[in-house]
Design a protein around this motif. Structure first.
Motif, PDB file in Angstrom:
ATOM      1  N   TYR A  52       0.854  -1.186   0.000  1.00 13.84           N
ATOM      2  CA  TYR A  52       0.000   0.000   0.000  1.00 13.84           C
ATOM      3  C   TYR A  52       0.894   1.241   0.000  1.00 13.84           C
ATOM      4  O   TYR A  52       1.726   1.412   0.889  1.00 13.84           O
ATOM      5  CB  TYR A  52      -0.908  -0.006   1.219  1.00 13.84           C
ATOM      6  N   VAL A  53       0.699   2.093  -0.999  1.00 14.23           N
ATOM      7  CA  VAL A  53       1.529   3.287  -1.167  1.00 14.23           C
ATOM      8  C   VAL A  53       0.682   4.516  -0.876  1.00 14.23           C
ATOM      9  O   VAL A  53      -0.407   4.683  -1.436  1.00 14.23           O
ATOM     10  CB  VAL A  53       2.101   3.371  -2.595  1.00 14.23           C
ATOM     11  N   MET A  54       1.181   5.381  -0.005  1.00 12.24           N
ATOM     12  CA  MET A  54       0.454   6.596   0.377  1.00 12.24           C
ATOM     13  C   MET A  54       1.452   7.714   0.658  1.00 12.24           C
ATOM     14  O   MET A  54       2.661   7.481   0.750  1.00 12.24           O
ATOM     15  CB  MET A  54      -0.418   6.335   1.614  1.00 12.24           C
ATOM     16  N   GLU A  55       0.932   8.927   0.784  1.00 13.86           N
ATOM     17  CA  GLU A  55       1.773  10.078   1.113  1.00 13.86           C
ATOM     18  C   GLU A  55       1.695  10.361   2.605  1.00 13.86           C
ATOM     19  O   GLU A  55       0.722   9.992   3.268  1.00 13.86           O
ATOM     20  CB  GLU A  55       1.315  11.318   0.346  1.00 13.86           C
ATOM     21  N   ALA A  56       2.715  11.055   3.109  1.00 17.54           N
ATOM     22  CA  ALA A  56       2.719  11.485   4.503  1.00 17.54           C
ATOM     23  C   ALA A  56       1.901  12.771   4.610  1.00 17.54           C
ATOM     24  O   ALA A  56       2.423  13.876   4.506  1.00 17.54           O
ATOM     25  CB  ALA A  56       4.155  11.717   4.981  1.00 17.54           C
ATOM     26  N   THR A  57       0.589  12.619   4.778  1.00 22.66           N
ATOM     27  CA  THR A  57      -0.316  13.761   4.828  1.00 22.66           C
ATOM     28  C   THR A  57      -0.667  14.063   6.282  1.00 22.66           C
ATOM     29  O   THR A  57      -1.651  13.552   6.813  1.00 22.66           O
ATOM     30  CB  THR A  57      -1.597  13.469   4.033  1.00 22.66           C
ATOM     31  N   GLY A  58       0.137  14.882   6.914  1.00 19.21           N
ATOM     32  CA  GLY A  58      -0.126  15.224   8.305  1.00 19.21           C
ATOM     33  C   GLY A  58      -0.164  14.004   9.191  1.00 19.21           C
ATOM     34  O   GLY A  58       0.735  13.161   9.173  1.00 19.21           O
ATOM     35  N   VAL A  59      -1.243  13.881   9.970  1.00 16.52           N
ATOM     36  CA  VAL A  59      -1.414  12.711  10.847  1.00 16.52           C
ATOM     37  C   VAL A  59      -2.493  11.772  10.320  1.00 16.52           C
ATOM     38  O   VAL A  59      -2.739  10.721  10.917  1.00 16.52           O
ATOM     39  CB  VAL A  59      -1.793  13.160  12.278  1.00 16.52           C
ATOM     40  N   TYR A  60      -3.121  12.110   9.202  1.00 19.23           N
ATOM     41  CA  TYR A  60      -4.295  11.360   8.750  1.00 19.23           C
ATOM     42  C   TYR A  60      -3.955   9.975   8.214  1.00 19.23           C
ATOM     43  O   TYR A  60      -4.829   9.118   8.124  1.00 19.23           O
ATOM     44  CB  TYR A  60      -5.057  12.161   7.697  1.00 19.23           C
ATOM     45  N   TYR A  61      -2.710   9.747   7.823  1.00 18.27           N
ATOM     46  CA  TYR A  61      -2.337   8.439   7.277  1.00 18.27           C
ATOM     47  C   TYR A  61      -1.914   7.452   8.362  1.00 18.27           C
ATOM     48  O   TYR A  61      -1.821   6.253   8.107  1.00 18.27           O
ATOM     49  CB  TYR A  61      -1.187   8.604   6.275  1.00 18.27           C
ATOM     50  N   LEU A  62      -1.639   7.935   9.562  1.00 22.72           N
ATOM     51  CA  LEU A  62      -1.004   7.099  10.580  1.00 22.72           C
ATOM     52  C   LEU A  62      -1.877   5.919  11.008  1.00 22.72           C
ATOM     53  O   LEU A  62      -1.390   4.788  11.110  1.00 22.72           O
ATOM     54  CB  LEU A  62      -0.638   7.951  11.796  1.00 22.72           C
ATOM     55  N   ALA A  63      -3.141   6.177  11.274  1.00 26.97           N
ATOM     56  CA  ALA A  63      -4.014   5.087  11.736  1.00 26.97           C
ATOM     57  C   ALA A  63      -4.092   3.985  10.681  1.00 26.97           C
ATOM     58  O   ALA A  63      -4.029   2.788  11.007  1.00 26.97           O
ATOM     59  CB  ALA A  63      -5.404   5.626  12.057  1.00 26.97           C
ATOM     60  N   LEU A  64      -4.198   4.364   9.414  1.00 23.11           N
ATOM     61  CA  LEU A  64      -4.244   3.379   8.331  1.00 23.11           C
ATOM     62  C   LEU A  64      -2.929   2.607   8.244  1.00 23.11           C
ATOM     63  O   LEU A  64      -2.935   1.366   8.124  1.00 23.11           O
ATOM     64  CB  LEU A  64      -4.526   4.085   7.006  1.00 23.11           C
ATOM     65  N   ALA A  65      -1.805   3.313   8.291  1.00 23.20           N
ATOM     66  CA  ALA A  65      -0.501   2.650   8.179  1.00 23.20           C
ATOM     67  C   ALA A  65      -0.283   1.668   9.330  1.00 23.20           C
ATOM     68  O   ALA A  65       0.184   0.543   9.114  1.00 23.20           O
ATOM     69  CB  ALA A  65       0.613   3.705   8.148  1.00 23.20           C
TER      70      ALA A  65
END
Length: 327
Positions: A52-65
């Protein structure tokens, strides 16, 4: 990382996740909520045998990662600037969540991906304390400016001045308490690294703590050049042909906080640190600007910090002075 055959691109926003995956050479798009229920739906659809590839968008990606790693999936978190340059390189037009997710998928298919792993809990906790402390410091600066502006007026409200002074005092106390808690946490967890960093002349407890947060405990640092680049202290030449001759400046693409801390430390280091003093004197003798020489001292401090933590040997003036040629 060992890249799997299947790449999933995810554009993360506060409320939703725009997902793009490929099925038989066709892009498939879907959207799920940025919540645990959405994460479960995403895993049921795409599985865990993919990246799964995503950007570091603030804190919004952390829970998913965190969720994906806990369930055995591979995760790559990219710098948004890297993705933006990739899109520009391919002459991408327009912007939407679906397109961004598709570009992330294409990036993952064409480029090597760095494996993302959650940080140590103590680092996450300390970084949150640091962020709150920085917010309070900015608020304190605003209150000080307001108080100074108030006192310049011909008529000063005693009530307004008193409230500003009370707020300023409260912020000072909160900042001091947070700073003490941050130092205590880091010293308890990094019992080996903190004394080693503090042994370097010019680096005190506060800067040593900032370095540990910045370098994530030095656990994944391979060499000092990584730290210098991450701090934005690399020199960047600006010249082309015979007509363009810009000044060489540092990139400033990185940690502004650690950069400012190191710059303040460089004033003491050029006096008390043998290697830094020799470097500073040599550059000044060659006609370099004093600020340029201080930036070089910042780089030297990072180099010393990396070497000392990795070797486990405290600072030794006699040892470092042998490595620095006479100016």
């Amino acid at each position: 990382m060992n890249q799997p055959a299947t790449i999933v691109g995810i554009d993360v926003s506060k409320a939703t996740l725009a997902v793009c995956h490929q099925v038989q050479d066709k892009f498939q798009h879907t959207e799920v909520s940025n919540s645990k229920a959405g994460f479960q739906q995403l895993v049921r659809r795409c599985g865990v045998e993919c990246c799964y590839v995503m950007e570091a968008t603030g804190v919004y990606y952390l829970a998913l990662a965190y969720y994906l790693v806990e369930h055995g999936a591979q995760v790559a978190v990219l710098n948004p600037l890297v993705v933006r340059r990739f899109i520009q390189m391919h002459l991408g037009k327009g912007k939407s969540d679906r397109k961004d997710a598709q570009w992330l998928l294409r990036y993952g298919q064409q480029q090597p991906l760095p494996a993302w792993q959650p940080e140590e809990p103590v680092l996450v906790e300390c970084r949150q304390i640091e962020q709150v402390m920085e917010q309070f410091i900015r608020q304190r600066t605003m209150v000080r400016n307001s108080l100074q502006g108030l006192q310049q007026q011909p008529v000063v409200s005693a009530v307004a001045r008193k409230r500003l002074q009370q707020t300023l005092q409260s912020l000072d106390q909160q900042i001091q308490a947070l700073e003490a808690e941050l130092l205590t946490l880091l010293e308890q967890h990094y019992t080996r690294e903190m004394p080693l960093l503090c042994s370097i002349p010019g680096i005190g407890r506060k800067t040593a703590a900032q370095l540990l947060l910045f370098a994530k405990g030095f656990a994944q640092v391979q060499n000092y050049r990584q730290l210098i680049a991450k701090a934005g202290l690399c020199p960047r030449e600006y010249s082309s042909g015979s007509s363009v001759r810009g000044k060489t400046r540092i990139t400033r693409m990185g940690g502004g906080l650690i950069r400012s801390k190191l710059f303040m430390c460089s004033f003491a280091a050029k006096q008390s640190n043998a290697a830094c003093k020799a470097l500073y004197d040599r550059l000044v003798a060659k006609g370099k600007n004093g600020k340029v020489a201080l930036v070089a001292v910042c780089n030297k401090l990072l180099k010393q910090a990396c070497a000392i933590v990795q070797s486990g040997v405290p600072y030794q003036a006699e040892f470092t002075s042998k490595l620095v040629p006479n100016p």
